[in-house]
Motif scaffolding. Structure first.
Motif, PDB file in Angstrom:
ATOM      1  N   ALA A 163      62.803  43.935  22.410  1.00  0.00           N
ATOM      2  CA  ALA A 163      62.103  44.777  23.777  1.00  0.00           C
ATOM      3  C   ALA A 163      63.551  44.195  24.984  1.00  0.00           C
ATOM      4  CB  ALA A 163      61.191  44.140  23.980  1.00  0.00           C
ATOM      5  N   ASP A 164      64.756  44.624  24.493  1.00  0.00           N
ATOM      6  CA  ASP A 164      65.938  44.274  25.336  1.00  0.00           C
ATOM      7  C   ASP A 164      65.965  45.444  26.569  1.00  0.00           C
ATOM      8  OD1 ASP A 164      66.947  42.441  23.399  1.00  0.00           O
ATOM      9  OD2 ASP A 164      68.050  43.558  22.596  1.00  0.00           O
ATOM     10  N   ASN A 165      64.797  46.603  26.581  1.00  0.00           N
ATOM     11  CA  ASN A 165      65.984  47.718  27.477  1.00  0.00           C
ATOM     12  C   ASN A 165      64.347  47.561  28.790  1.00  0.00           C
ATOM     13  OD1 ASN A 165      67.542  48.782  26.658  1.00  0.00           O
ATOM     14  ND2 ASN A 165      66.115  50.353  25.152  1.00  0.00           N
ATOM     15  N   MET A 166      63.303  45.674  28.571  1.00  0.00           N
ATOM     16  CA  MET A 166      62.152  46.227  29.400  1.00  0.00           C
ATOM     17  C   MET A 166      63.075  45.310  30.369  1.00  0.00           C
ATOM     18  SD  MET A 166      59.234  44.908  27.743  1.00  0.00           S
ATOM     19  CE  MET A 166      57.644  44.328  28.716  1.00  0.00           C
ATOM     20  N   GLU A 167      62.180  45.507  31.808  1.00  0.00           N
ATOM     21  CA  GLU A 167      62.754  45.336  33.041  1.00  0.00           C
ATOM     22  C   GLU A 167      62.572  43.756  32.867  1.00  0.00           C
ATOM     23  OE1 GLU A 167      65.653  45.087  36.382  1.00  0.00           O
ATOM     24  OE2 GLU A 167      64.588  47.215  35.323  1.00  0.00           O
ATOM     25  N   CYS A 168      62.265  43.073  32.563  1.00  0.00           N
ATOM     26  CA  CYS A 168      61.821  41.562  32.834  1.00  0.00           C
ATOM     27  C   CYS A 168      62.708  40.736  32.081  1.00  0.00           C
ATOM     28  CB  CYS A 168      60.743  40.639  32.353  1.00  0.00           C
ATOM     29  SG  CYS A 168      59.994  41.654  30.073  1.00  0.00           S
ATOM     30  N   ARG A 169      63.326  42.043  31.166  1.00  0.00           N
ATOM     31  CA  ARG A 169      64.702  41.592  29.662  1.00  0.00           C
ATOM     32  C   ARG A 169      66.204  41.529  30.279  1.00  0.00           C
ATOM     33  NH1 ARG A 169      66.273  37.430  26.100  1.00  0.00           N
ATOM     34  NH2 ARG A 169      68.595  38.531  25.091  1.00  0.00           N
ATOM     35  N   LYS A 170      65.706  42.381  31.258  1.00  0.00           N
ATOM     36  CA  LYS A 170      67.429  42.933  31.988  1.00  0.00           C
ATOM     37  C   LYS A 170      67.574  41.619  33.052  1.00  0.00           C
ATOM     38  CE  LYS A 170      67.422  47.653  31.172  1.00  0.00           C
ATOM     39  NZ  LYS A 170      67.116  48.885  31.925  1.00  0.00           N
ATOM     40  N   GLN A 171      66.371  41.253  33.405  1.00  0.00           N
ATOM     41  CA  GLN A 171      66.056  39.799  34.905  1.00  0.00           C
ATOM     42  C   GLN A 171      66.791  38.939  34.168  1.00  0.00           C
ATOM     43  OE1 GLN A 171      62.365  40.665  37.271  1.00  0.00           O
ATOM     44  NE2 GLN A 171      63.074  42.707  37.837  1.00  0.00           N
ATOM     45  N   TYR A 172      66.117  39.150  33.017  1.00  0.00           N
ATOM     46  CA  TYR A 172      66.483  36.679  32.024  1.00  0.00           C
ATOM     47  C   TYR A 172      67.734  36.896  32.312  1.00  0.00           C
ATOM     48  CZ  TYR A 172      66.908  33.468  29.446  1.00  0.00           C
ATOM     49  OH  TYR A 172      66.983  32.670  28.182  1.00  0.00           O
ATOM     50  N   LEU A 173      68.823  38.034  31.605  1.00  0.00           N
ATOM     51  CA  LEU A 173      70.108  37.923  31.104  1.00  0.00           C
ATOM     52  C   LEU A 173      71.065  38.191  32.327  1.00  0.00           C
ATOM     53  CD1 LEU A 173      69.930  41.088  28.498  1.00  0.00           C
ATOM     54  CD2 LEU A 173      69.983  37.979  28.388  1.00  0.00           C
ATOM     55  N   GLN A 174      70.036  38.550  33.439  1.00  0.00           N
ATOM     56  CA  GLN A 174      71.341  38.412  34.571  1.00  0.00           C
ATOM     57  C   GLN A 174      71.192  37.131  35.234  1.00  0.00           C
ATOM     58  OE1 GLN A 174      72.882  41.016  36.263  1.00  0.00           O
ATOM     59  NE2 GLN A 174      73.623  39.350  37.800  1.00  0.00           N
ATOM     60  N   GLN A 175      69.724  36.244  34.980  1.00  0.00           N
ATOM     61  CA  GLN A 175      69.276  35.101  35.978  1.00  0.00           C
ATOM     62  C   GLN A 175      70.617  34.135  34.795  1.00  0.00           C
ATOM     63  OE1 GLN A 175      65.539  34.674  35.779  1.00  0.00           O
ATOM     64  NE2 GLN A 175      66.174  33.682  37.382  1.00  0.00           N
ATOM     65  N   LEU A 176      70.361  34.669  33.387  1.00  0.00           N
ATOM     66  CA  LEU A 176      71.282  33.848  32.630  1.00  0.00           C
ATOM     67  C   LEU A 176      72.816  33.574  32.847  1.00  0.00           C
ATOM     68  CD1 LEU A 176      70.934  31.581  30.347  1.00  0.00           C
ATOM     69  CD2 LEU A 176      70.937  33.982  28.548  1.00  0.00           C
TER      70      LEU A 176
END
Length: 185
Positions: A163-176
Motif C-alpha cells: 500500500a506504498d502509494n497511500m498518502e499515510c504511507r508516504k507521510q510515515y516514510l517522510q517522518q522516518l
C-alpha cells in the motif's frame, strides 16, 4: 513492561517464538527511533484515573474508545480474525492499544523493513503510527483484552501490503527519514 526484539522475516505465525531466547532486544528509545512506535506504562487496574492516559487522550483528541477481547470464547470467527490481524497491513490512523489482561505480540517493520516483535502485557499502551506496516498475533495463552482509542469515529480499514502509494504511507516514510519527535511525557 514491554519487551521488543528483532525477529526473522517469516510469514508463519510465530506464537511459540517466546520459548527461545530472542536474538537482539530493542530498547524503547531505539524502537521509537526506528519505527515511531510509542510506549507508555498505564495503571491498567485503574486506567480511568491514570494521569498519563488522561493527558494522552486530551493532547491527542482521543474521543472514542471501545474494548476488544481476543479469545476463542469471546471473538466471533476467531481463527479468521487472527489470520486477518496477522496479515501485514497499515492504517490511515494511528493504532492505540492499552492491554488490560492477557498478552500478545505486535510486529512492526523498522526503517530497514525488518520485523521487530513487541510483546505486550497488562499496563502496556502502545501507539503504532499511521502508515507503518504491522501485524498482531496472540501468544500461547490465546487471550488478550485491550482498550482501543480513536480520534472521532473509528476507521476499521486495514490496507494490506503493498500500500506504498497511500498518502499515510508516504507521510510515515517522510517522518522516518526526518526522525520522530520525542513525546512530551
Amino acid at each position: 513492561m514491554v519487551r521488543a526484539w528483532y525477529m526473522d522475516s517469516s510469514d508463519v505465525d510465530q506464537r511459540l517464538e517466546h520459548h527461545r531466547e530472542p536474538p537482539k532486544f530493542v530498547s524503547l528509545d531505539n524502537l521509537f527511533a526506528v519505527t515511531g512506535v510509542e510506549y507508555f506504562e498505564i495503571n491498567h487496574l485503574d486506567y480511568e484515573t491514570d494521569t498519563t492516559l488522561k493527558k494522552l487522550r486530551e493532547d491527542r483528541g482521543y474521543t472514542y474508545e471501545d474494548e476488544i477481547t481476543c479469545s476463542k470464547k469471546c471473538l466471533q470467527n476467531y481463527e479468521e480474525k487472527l489470520k486477518n490481524f496477522f496479515t501485514e497491513h497499515l492504517h490511515t490512523d494511528e493504532e492505540i492499544r492499552l492491554v488490560l489482561d492477557g498478552s500478545g505480540y505486535f510486529d512492526v517493520r523498522d526503517k530497514n523493513d525488518q520485523w521487530i516483535r513487541i510483546e505486550v502485557t497488562p499496563g502496556d499502551l502502545i501507539i503504532i503510527p499511521s502508515g507503518i506496516y504491522h501485524r498482531f498475533t496472540l501468544d500461547t495463552n490465546n487471550y488478550i483484552k485491550a482498550k482501543r482509542y480513536f480520534v472521532g469515529e473509528p476507521v476499521w480499514l486495514p490496507y494490506n501490503r503493498p500500500a506504498d502509494n497511500m498518502e499515510c504511507r508516504k507521510q510515515y516514510l517522510q517522518q522516518l527519514l526526518q526522525g520522530f519527535e520525542t513525546p512530551s511525557f
